[in-house]
Design a protein around this motif. Structure first.
Motif, PDB file in Angstrom:
ATOM      1  N   SER A  58     -83.230  -7.623  23.613  1.00 25.60           N
ATOM      2  CA  SER A  58     -82.335  -7.521  24.752  1.00 25.60           C
ATOM      3  C   SER A  58     -82.352  -8.791  25.578  1.00 25.60           C
ATOM      4  O   SER A  58     -83.242  -9.635  25.468  1.00 25.60           O
ATOM      5  CB  SER A  58     -82.764  -6.344  25.637  1.00 25.60           C
ATOM      6  N   ALA A  59     -81.348  -8.909  26.444  1.00 26.54           N
ATOM      7  CA  ALA A  59     -81.279 -10.078  27.323  1.00 26.54           C
ATOM      8  C   ALA A  59     -82.495 -10.149  28.236  1.00 26.54           C
ATOM      9  O   ALA A  59     -82.995 -11.226  28.555  1.00 26.54           O
ATOM     10  CB  ALA A  59     -79.998 -10.023  28.152  1.00 26.54           C
ATOM     11  N   ALA A  60     -83.022  -8.959  28.648  1.00 28.10           N
ATOM     12  CA  ALA A  60     -84.167  -8.945  29.562  1.00 28.10           C
ATOM     13  C   ALA A  60     -85.393  -9.573  28.933  1.00 28.10           C
ATOM     14  O   ALA A  60     -86.129 -10.315  29.565  1.00 28.10           O
ATOM     15  CB  ALA A  60     -84.475  -7.516  30.001  1.00 28.10           C
ATOM     16  N   THR A  61     -85.640  -9.275  27.642  1.00 30.18           N
ATOM     17  CA  THR A  61     -86.830  -9.813  27.002  1.00 30.18           C
ATOM     18  C   THR A  61     -86.662 -11.282  26.632  1.00 30.18           C
ATOM     19  O   THR A  61     -87.638 -11.953  26.342  1.00 30.18           O
ATOM     20  CB  THR A  61     -87.203  -9.000  25.750  1.00 30.18           C
ATOM     21  N   GLN A  62     -85.432 -11.787  26.629  1.00 30.92           N
ATOM     22  CA  GLN A  62     -85.219 -13.211  26.392  1.00 30.92           C
ATOM     23  C   GLN A  62     -85.596 -14.026  27.622  1.00 30.92           C
ATOM     24  O   GLN A  62     -85.901 -15.197  27.518  1.00 30.92           O
ATOM     25  CB  GLN A  62     -83.739 -13.472  26.052  1.00 30.92           C
TER      26      GLN A  62
ATOM     27  N   VAL B  19     -95.363 -20.273  35.419  1.00 30.45           N
ATOM     28  CA  VAL B  19     -95.125 -20.431  36.857  1.00 30.45           C
ATOM     29  C   VAL B  19     -93.615 -20.524  37.062  1.00 30.45           C
ATOM     30  O   VAL B  19     -92.981 -21.465  36.576  1.00 30.45           O
ATOM     31  CB  VAL B  19     -95.792 -21.697  37.419  1.00 30.45           C
ATOM     32  N   GLY B  20     -93.040 -19.550  37.758  1.00 28.10           N
ATOM     33  CA  GLY B  20     -91.590 -19.551  37.882  1.00 28.10           C
ATOM     34  C   GLY B  20     -90.975 -19.517  36.499  1.00 28.10           C
ATOM     35  O   GLY B  20     -91.336 -18.679  35.663  1.00 28.10           O
ATOM     36  N   GLU B  21     -90.060 -20.433  36.227  1.00 30.65           N
ATOM     37  CA  GLU B  21     -89.449 -20.522  34.895  1.00 30.65           C
ATOM     38  C   GLU B  21     -90.029 -21.717  34.141  1.00 30.65           C
ATOM     39  O   GLU B  21     -89.306 -22.488  33.491  1.00 30.65           O
ATOM     40  CB  GLU B  21     -87.931 -20.621  35.012  1.00 30.65           C
ATOM     41  N   ASN B  22     -91.347 -21.859  34.200  1.00 21.65           N
ATOM     42  CA  ASN B  22     -92.055 -22.927  33.499  1.00 21.65           C
ATOM     43  C   ASN B  22     -93.204 -22.333  32.694  1.00 21.65           C
ATOM     44  O   ASN B  22     -94.048 -21.627  33.253  1.00 21.65           O
ATOM     45  CB  ASN B  22     -92.646 -23.936  34.493  1.00 21.65           C
ATOM     46  N   VAL B  23     -93.221 -22.598  31.408  1.00 19.42           N
ATOM     47  CA  VAL B  23     -94.363 -22.242  30.564  1.00 19.42           C
ATOM     48  C   VAL B  23     -95.089 -23.535  30.221  1.00 19.42           C
ATOM     49  O   VAL B  23     -94.489 -24.482  29.698  1.00 19.42           O
ATOM     50  CB  VAL B  23     -93.916 -21.500  29.296  1.00 19.42           C
TER      51      VAL B  23
ATOM     52  N   PRO C  33     -85.937 -20.169  23.016  1.00 16.30           N
ATOM     53  CA  PRO C  33     -84.543 -19.734  23.198  1.00 16.30           C
ATOM     54  C   PRO C  33     -84.174 -19.462  24.659  1.00 16.30           C
ATOM     55  O   PRO C  33     -82.999 -19.300  24.974  1.00 16.30           O
ATOM     56  CB  PRO C  33     -84.465 -18.427  22.388  1.00 16.30           C
ATOM     57  N   ALA C  34     -85.173 -19.385  25.535  1.00 18.39           N
ATOM     58  CA  ALA C  34     -84.918 -19.026  26.930  1.00 18.39           C
ATOM     59  C   ALA C  34     -84.570 -20.262  27.754  1.00 18.39           C
ATOM     60  O   ALA C  34     -84.690 -21.396  27.293  1.00 18.39           O
ATOM     61  CB  ALA C  34     -86.153 -18.334  27.524  1.00 18.39           C
TER      62      ALA C  34
ATOM     63  N   ARG D 188    -107.318  -9.769  34.026  1.00 20.36           N
ATOM     64  CA  ARG D 188    -106.400 -10.900  34.200  1.00 20.36           C
ATOM     65  C   ARG D 188    -106.619 -11.920  33.089  1.00 20.36           C
ATOM     66  O   ARG D 188    -105.656 -12.440  32.519  1.00 20.36           O
ATOM     67  CB  ARG D 188    -106.573 -11.550  35.574  1.00 20.36           C
ATOM     68  N   CYS D 189    -107.876 -12.185  32.757  1.00 21.11           N
ATOM     69  CA  CYS D 189    -108.167 -13.153  31.699  1.00 21.11           C
ATOM     70  C   CYS D 189    -107.584 -12.724  30.355  1.00 21.11           C
ATOM     71  O   CYS D 189    -107.220 -13.560  29.531  1.00 21.11           O
ATOM     72  CB  CYS D 189    -109.674 -13.326  31.554  1.00 21.11           C
ATOM     73  N   THR D 190    -107.491 -11.413  30.134  1.00 17.92           N
ATOM     74  CA  THR D 190    -107.059 -10.870  28.849  1.00 17.92           C
ATOM     75  C   THR D 190    -105.540 -10.863  28.706  1.00 17.92           C
ATOM     76  O   THR D 190    -105.032 -10.612  27.605  1.00 17.92           O
ATOM     77  CB  THR D 190    -107.632  -9.443  28.693  1.00 17.92           C
ATOM     78  N   THR D 191    -104.817 -11.155  29.768  1.00 16.43           N
ATOM     79  CA  THR D 191    -103.359 -11.055  29.746  1.00 16.43           C
ATOM     80  C   THR D 191    -102.703 -12.340  30.224  1.00 16.43           C
ATOM     81  O   THR D 191    -103.265 -13.088  31.011  1.00 16.43           O
ATOM     82  CB  THR D 191    -102.903  -9.906  30.658  1.00 16.43           C
ATOM     83  N   GLN D 192    -101.492 -12.567  29.721  1.00 16.91           N
ATOM     84  CA  GLN D 192    -100.684 -13.694  30.196  1.00 16.91           C
ATOM     85  C   GLN D 192     -99.221 -13.240  30.269  1.00 16.91           C
ATOM     86  O   GLN D 192     -98.622 -12.875  29.240  1.00 16.91           O
ATOM     87  CB  GLN D 192    -100.805 -14.885  29.251  1.00 16.91           C
ATOM     88  N   PRO D 193     -98.644 -13.196  31.462  1.00 14.35           N
ATOM     89  CA  PRO D 193     -97.268 -12.701  31.581  1.00 14.35           C
ATOM     90  C   PRO D 193     -96.228 -13.723  31.135  1.00 14.35           C
ATOM     91  O   PRO D 193     -96.379 -14.923  31.368  1.00 14.35           O
ATOM     92  CB  PRO D 193     -97.139 -12.413  33.084  1.00 14.35           C
ATOM     93  N   LEU D 194     -95.195 -13.217  30.511  1.00 21.74           N
ATOM     94  CA  LEU D 194     -93.993 -14.010  30.248  1.00 21.74           C
ATOM     95  C   LEU D 194     -92.847 -13.593  31.154  1.00 21.74           C
ATOM     96  O   LEU D 194     -91.940 -14.383  31.393  1.00 21.74           O
ATOM     97  CB  LEU D 194     -93.570 -13.871  28.785  1.00 21.74           C
ATOM     98  N   LEU D 195     -92.900 -12.371  31.654  1.00 26.57           N
ATOM     99  CA  LEU D 195     -91.861 -11.898  32.560  1.00 26.57           C
ATOM    100  C   LEU D 195     -92.496 -11.014  33.618  1.00 26.57           C
ATOM    101  O   LEU D 195     -93.035  -9.943  33.321  1.00 26.57           O
ATOM    102  CB  LEU D 195     -90.768 -11.121  31.799  1.00 26.57           C
TER     103      LEU D 195
END
Length: 324
Positions: free
Chosen positions: A2-6, A118-122, A149-150, A314-321
């Motif tokens: 979906s667009a959301a996961t992109q 951070v924001g829209e920066n990976v 692709p994002a 927190r150490c075990t996870t890394q958010p993309l969205l």
């Protein structure tokens, strides 16, 4: 898809978690302590356990603990999915990657540190411990699939100078806390260093971010081992680990204080799913009750094996969205 996961974006530590990467549980210790660079900050009761692992994988020395470690991460992934979060996992190291690591060893166990959003920066960081320098490789396929692709920027720090650990630059995700356009960077000398902080500030400031260094005692690995932003106006903090106090933008927030011993056991390393839901270990029920008294739902997961390695949720996870 979906667009959301992109979409790739992180607005804050407690914005609604929508897509997250949950760590694997691989660790092959260096052949000896000299190859480590400096001593890992782990719980006192973990020292003897980890001292038995030099030159070996954790699982071959402690098969029962290895299975429990993997089960902890699987349970975390299940809880997150129950809350509607999309969960991704890094791949495992290949045989060639393990062989290339040589006597330095390898780790694929805390995805928070080798890259961060951070924001829209990976941003791919650079880790101080030699056995963790290649940890980003196990996430690279995910980053290529999701970030390329994002619209998000995808960048990497310069390669570090030669040495053990060398001059850096070093920048690790456990030191990076995001609060809108405010970004805090922990500096103890054990993980991120001044050169890494200045690189991040130079990269982010033209986008409107204010990047603030936060001094830590030299025995504290990361900033998320000293404070946790639970929701707007509320922070879990270990005052003994912040010699200059809380950073100015959050100095007036309500504080749930934890002791040095609680912080060493990872009391500040919980994970907000959103501003109303927080994950922590039953070891920290005292903190959980204080959160509940403030209207926050607390999910408890036994993370006792993960905490042996000096990290938790927190150490075990890394958010993309992470957006509202």
């Amino acid at each position: 898809m979906s667009a959301a996961t992109q979409k790739v974006r992180v607005d804050s530590e407690f914005a609604r978690l929508r897509t997250v990467v949950v760590s694997q549980s691989e660790f092959h210790a260096p052949d000896n302590i000299e190859l480590l660079g400096h001593r890992m900050p782990v719980e006192p009761n973990a020292v003897a356990i980890l001292d038995a692992v030099w030159g070996k994988t954790f699982g071959e020395v402690y098969p029962d603990k290895q299975r429990a470690w993997e089960a902890e991460r699987d349970e975390l992934a299940d809880v997150l999915r129950r809350h509607g979060v999309e969960v991704l996992r890094p791949r495992m190291f290949t045989a060639d990657e393990k062989a290339a690591a040589g006597p330095v060893g390898y780790a694929n166990f805390f995805v928070r540190d080798p890259w961060f959003t951070v924001g829209e920066n990976v941003i791919e960081g650079v880790l101080q411990f030699p056995h963790r320098r290649h940890e980003v490789q196990t996430s690279r396929d995910l980053l290529l699939q999701r970030v390329m692709p994002a619209a998000a920027h995808y960048v990497s720090l310069p390669q570090p100078g030669i040495g053990n650990p060398g001059p850096g630059p070093f920048l690790e995700g456990g030191d990076i806390l995001v609060l809108g356009t405010q970004v805090f960077v922990g500096l103890s000398g054990m993980a991120s260093n001044a050169l890494g902080y200045h690189w991040l500030a130079k990269f982010l400031q033209p986008q409107g971010f204010n990047v603030t260094p936060v001094r830590l005692p030299e025995h504290v690995l990361h900033l998320d081992c000293a404070m946790s932003l639970v929701r707007e106006g509320l922070v879990i903090v270990c005052p003994d680990r912040l010699p200059d106090g809380l950073p100015a933008p959050v100095r007036d927030w309500e504080q749930i204080e934890v002791s040095e011993d609680e912080a060493a056991a990872m009391a500040t390393n919980g994970l907000p799913i959103d501003s109303e839901t927080y994950i922590t270990d039953p070891q920290f029920e005292r903190v959980g009750k204080q959160l509940q008294s403030r209207g926050i739902t607390v999910e408890y997961i036994d993370f006792s094996v993960s905490r042996l390695f000096g990290g938790a949720f927190r150490c075990t996870t890394q958010p993309l969205l992470r957006i509202e």
